[in-house]
Design an enzyme around this catalytic site. Structure first.
Site, PDB file in Angstrom:
ATOM      1  CG  ASP A  90       5.094   4.593   8.831  1.00 33.19           C
ATOM      2  OD1 ASP A  90       5.716   5.667   8.654  1.00 33.19           O
ATOM      3  OD2 ASP A  90       4.455   4.018   7.931  1.00 33.19           O
ATOM      4  CE  LYS A  92       5.443   6.742   5.146  1.00 36.07           C
ATOM      5  NZ  LYS A  92       4.363   6.020   5.883  1.00 36.07           N
ATOM      6  CG  LEU A  93       8.953  11.465  13.248  1.00 36.71           C
ATOM      7  CD1 LEU A  93      10.056  11.327  14.289  1.00 36.71           C
ATOM      8  CD2 LEU A  93       7.677  11.994  13.870  1.00 36.71           C
ATOM      9  CE1 TYR A  98      12.104  21.862  22.285  1.00 45.58           C
ATOM     10  CE2 TYR A  98      10.153  22.373  20.957  1.00 45.58           C
ATOM     11  CZ  TYR A  98      10.767  22.219  22.195  1.00 45.58           C
ATOM     12  OH  TYR A  98      10.045  22.444  23.330  1.00 45.58           O
ATOM     13  N   PRO A 191       8.045  -1.422   1.253  1.00 47.35           N
ATOM     14  CG  PRO A 191       7.134   0.641   1.838  1.00 47.35           C
ATOM     15  CD  PRO A 191       8.430  -0.009   1.440  1.00 47.35           C
ATOM     16  CB  VAL A 193       4.646  -6.650  -0.898  1.00 41.55           C
ATOM     17  CG1 VAL A 193       4.575  -8.104  -1.327  1.00 41.55           C
ATOM     18  CG2 VAL A 193       6.103  -6.185  -0.789  1.00 41.55           C
ATOM     19  N   PRO A 200       5.617 -10.726  -3.999  1.00 41.56           N
ATOM     20  CG  PRO A 200       4.050 -11.855  -2.682  1.00 41.56           C
ATOM     21  CD  PRO A 200       4.276 -11.308  -4.073  1.00 41.56           C
ATOM     22  N   GLY A 201       8.686 -11.188  -2.356  1.00 46.39           N
ATOM     23  CA  GLY A 201      10.061 -11.662  -2.550  1.00 46.39           C
ATOM     24  C   GLY A 201      10.843 -10.822  -3.543  1.00 46.39           C
TER      25      GLY A 201
HETATM   26  O1  O7M Z   1       0.545  -3.416   1.906  1.00 54.20           O
HETATM   27  P1  O7M Z   1      -0.292  -2.161   1.906  1.00 54.20           P
HETATM   28  O2  O7M Z   1      -0.305  -1.464   0.616  1.00 54.20           O
HETATM   29  O3  O7M Z   1      -1.656  -2.379   2.496  1.00 54.20           O
HETATM   30  O4  O7M Z   1       0.386  -1.171   2.983  1.00 54.20           O
HETATM   31  C1  O7M Z   1       1.620  -0.615   2.789  1.00 54.20           C
HETATM   32  C2  O7M Z   1       2.128   0.006   4.063  1.00 54.20           C
HETATM   33  O5  O7M Z   1       3.428   0.513   3.796  1.00 54.20           O
HETATM   34  C3  O7M Z   1       1.299   1.173   4.575  1.00 54.20           C
HETATM   35  O6  O7M Z   1       1.349   1.128   5.985  1.00 54.20           O
HETATM   36  C4  O7M Z   1       2.033   2.404   4.091  1.00 54.20           C
HETATM   37  O7  O7M Z   1       1.988   3.475   5.009  1.00 54.20           O
HETATM   38  C5  O7M Z   1       3.478   1.908   4.019  1.00 54.20           C
HETATM   39  N1  O7M Z   1       4.297   2.540   2.975  1.00 54.20           N
HETATM   40  C6  O7M Z   1       3.940   2.449   1.648  1.00 54.20           C
HETATM   41  O8  O7M Z   1       2.945   1.831   1.284  1.00 54.20           O
HETATM   42  N2  O7M Z   1       4.722   3.085   0.724  1.00 54.20           N
HETATM   43  C7  O7M Z   1       5.840   3.777   1.018  1.00 54.20           C
HETATM   44  O9  O7M Z   1       6.487   4.286   0.140  1.00 54.20           O
HETATM   45  C8  O7M Z   1       6.224   3.866   2.361  1.00 54.20           C
HETATM   46  C9  O7M Z   1       5.483   3.183   3.320  1.00 54.20           C
HETATM   47  C10 O7M Z   1       6.049   3.102   4.627  1.00 54.20           C
HETATM   48  O10 O7M Z   1       5.911   2.194   5.377  1.00 54.20           O
HETATM   49  O11 O7M Z   1       6.862   4.078   4.935  1.00 54.20           O
HETATM   50  C11 O7M Z   1       7.589   3.942   6.106  1.00 54.20           C
END
Ligand code: O7M
Length: 240
Positions: A90, A92-93, A98, A191, A193, A200-201
């Protein structure tokens, strides 16, 4: 069990999900502070993943752990757990094709199964896919306004890019529902949660496929019990 389970893509993620009855992906955001050394963080990562082997379908690794451990140790970690988890890079490119291609090739060589990219920059369609690719549609935090305002266009971009799945914040019910409707075949990762507010869920209830959880597990005094509680809540939703 969903009859179409076996055909779902990405295959490794869904096979692990079925085998473990788990829709949980751990955000392994451990890092060094003044008092911890990289080797301590490495040891903690290994013991955490060992203890959660039966409960996690996947593990997401991003900047905190990579900046702490360096990519040599990350490769070691990926090699140790490659049979056990679907491993997601992760970072987030969001660059020109290229550069994105160079990054994907490196992630693949390191042993990742998938990478996460933004969609807004365009141009993902022509990347040579050495690993699976997920696109970010709507983020979990309250200030993710620009992405939300361009939701439809990002959904279109996800189709054009033919990503394997999308990321939609678990805190954004209406966007998960809309993404599920617009992209019935794509895997949705959610993500946000517990610590960011989603129950959760709940993301699975709205149509998401996997929940990504970090601090509620990594900072718990009892990570195994916390992970188990989340998995049970998810199983409960799926059994309804
Ligand atoms: O459960 P947390 O809040 O401790 O962590 C959440 C993880 O999800 C953390 O690694 C963030 O980088 C990622 N994340 C988000 O919290 N929100 C987003 O909108 C997107 C991400 C993510 O994983 O993007 C790929």
């Amino acid at each position: 069990m969903d009859p179409g389970f076996r055909e779902k893509a990405p295959a490794k993620l869904w096979e692990l999900a079925e085998e473990k009855r788990s829709r949980l992906i751990l955000a392994l955001d451990l890092y060094s502070n003044n008092s911890t050394q990289p080797q301590e963080v490495m040891n903690r990562s290994i013991s955490l993943l060992e203890s959660l082997k039966d409960l996690l379908a996947g593990v997401k690794i991003g900047l905190p752990l990579s900046l702490t451990l360096g990519f040599e140790r990350i490769a070691e970690l990926l090699d140790t757990f490659k049979q056990d988890f679907y491993m997601i890079a992760d970072f987030k490119l969001s660059d020109i094709p290229y550069i994105n291609q160079i990054a994907l090739n490196f992630f693949s060589k390191l042993g990742f199964d998938a990478a996460i990219a933004h969609l807004f920059q365009g141009g993902l369609r022509n990347l040579r896919r050495s690993i699976d690719l997920f696109g970010v549609v709507v983020m979990s935090h309250p200030d993710s306004r620009l992405l939300q305002e361009n939701f439809q266009r990002l959904i279109e971009e996800a189709s054009i890019a033919d990503v394997d799945g999308v990321v939609v914040g678990a805190t954004k019910e209406s966007f998960i529902r809309a993404a599920r409707k617009a992209l019935p075949e794509k895997t949705i990762l959610s993500p946000g949660v517990v610590v960011q507010g989603a129950r959760p869920g709940s993301a699975l209830e709205y149509g998401g496929d996997f929940e990504i959880v970090g601090r509620a597990i990594t900072r718990s005094p009892d990570p195994l019990a916390s992970a188990r509680k989340i998995v049970e809540a998810e199983r409960d939703v799926l059994s309804r």
